[in-house]
Scaffold this active site. Structure first.
Site, PDB file in Angstrom:
ATOM      1  CE1 TYR A 136      -3.788  -2.208   5.188  1.00  0.00           C
ATOM      2  CE2 TYR A 136      -2.905  -0.108   4.458  1.00  0.00           C
ATOM      3  CZ  TYR A 136      -3.474  -1.331   4.173  1.00  0.00           C
ATOM      4  OH  TYR A 136      -3.716  -1.683   2.868  1.00  0.00           O
TER       5      TYR A 136
ATOM      6  CB  SER B 187      -0.873  -0.003   1.257  1.00  0.00           C
ATOM      7  OG  SER B 187      -1.500   1.255   1.432  1.00  0.00           O
TER       8      SER B 187
END
Ligand code: NAP
Length: 230
Positions: free
Chosen positions: A155, A140
């Site tokens: 995350y 990501s």
């Protein structure tokens, strides 16, 4: 006759993983193994994909499940050509690093970092038996140091670590002609994304890295087939 190439996609019962499995199967003719921590949900996805897609019970955060899944691939096929480490959890926009619930951060790391790490270790002996082997770590932009800002600590930091794992394994496996790359799918309309572009577009960049030719890059970070900053 050339053997049908085999791809395992983790977390392929829904979202980007399911669409990656569908595109690999329908557009590239691969035998796809739908990794799913819930066998029934995986079977349902494999049925919807069709084209001989098979299901593999695989919880990437459970070492027993990882061992069992790769033992089955070895027994059934004896090789693997593509590993897509797609399973991911907890886009924790409600947390900040300096006040984070560390138990929750640990859980994110179990799936987002140690999961792909365990599957990579288990897959490499089988990938060495395959042709044109590829590993894709679905990462990501939240894991890029270049754009790192506040929030999503579990995350973002777990994806930054996944990027580091990508560089290490790419360097180590280069001589084995196994290409290893990290891919950001962009902001995609899945349960995790909650909005964003169509799943097919996000999945296409992952499929691109999974089907690179031997002359393709390794140790890179890409979105839509274009390099992005770490
Ligand atoms: P999603 O819709 O929430 O799907 C996540 C998938 O991962 C599900 O199949 C889930 O299975 C599976 N999973 C979670 N924990 C697992 C575990 N321990 N073992 C095996 N499977 C597990 O998410 P998504 O949007 O498709 O995301 C796929 C990947 O893209 C993730 O790595 C995510 O970080 C990355 N990504 C997504 C976006 C976005 O905008 N959507 C942006 C950047 C990166 P269950 O059904 O059993 O929960």
């Amino acid at each position: 006759m050339t053997k049908q190439r085999i791809a395992l996609v983790t977390g392929a019962n829904r979202g980007i993983g399911k669409e990656v499995a569908r595109q690999l199967s329908h557009d590239h003719g691969l035998k796809v193994l739908v990794g799913s921590r819930d066998l029934e949900r995986g079977q349902e996805a494999a049925h919807q994909i069709g084209h001989g897609a098979d299901t593999l019970q695989l919880d990437v955060s459970d070492p027993t499940s990882v061992v069992a899944a790769f033992s089955r691939i070895e027994a059934d096929y004896g090789r693997l050509e593509i590993l897509v480490n797609n399973a991911g959890v907890d886009y924790d926009t409600d947390q900040q690093a300096h006040t984070a619930d560390l138990a929750r951060v640990h859980r994110a790391f179990e799936t987002n970092l140690f999961g792909p790490w365990a599957t990579t270790i288990a897959a490499v002996p089988l990938l060495k038996q395959g042709q044109n082997a590829r590993i894709v770590n679905v990462s990501s932009g939240a894991g890029a140091f270049s754009g790192m800002s506040s929030g999503t600590p579990g995350y973002g930091i777990s994806k930054a670590a996944l990027n580091a794992l990508t560089l290490k394994t790419a360097a180590e496996l280069k001589s084995k002609r196994i290409l290893v790359n990290a891919v950001c799918p962009g902001w995609v309309a899945t349960d995790m994304g909650g909005g964003g572009r169509p799943v097919s577009e996000g999945a296409a960049g992952v499929v691109w890295a999974a089907t690179l030719p031997d002359t393709g890059p390794t140790g890179g970070f890409f979105r839509d087939g274009q390099p992005i900053d770490w």
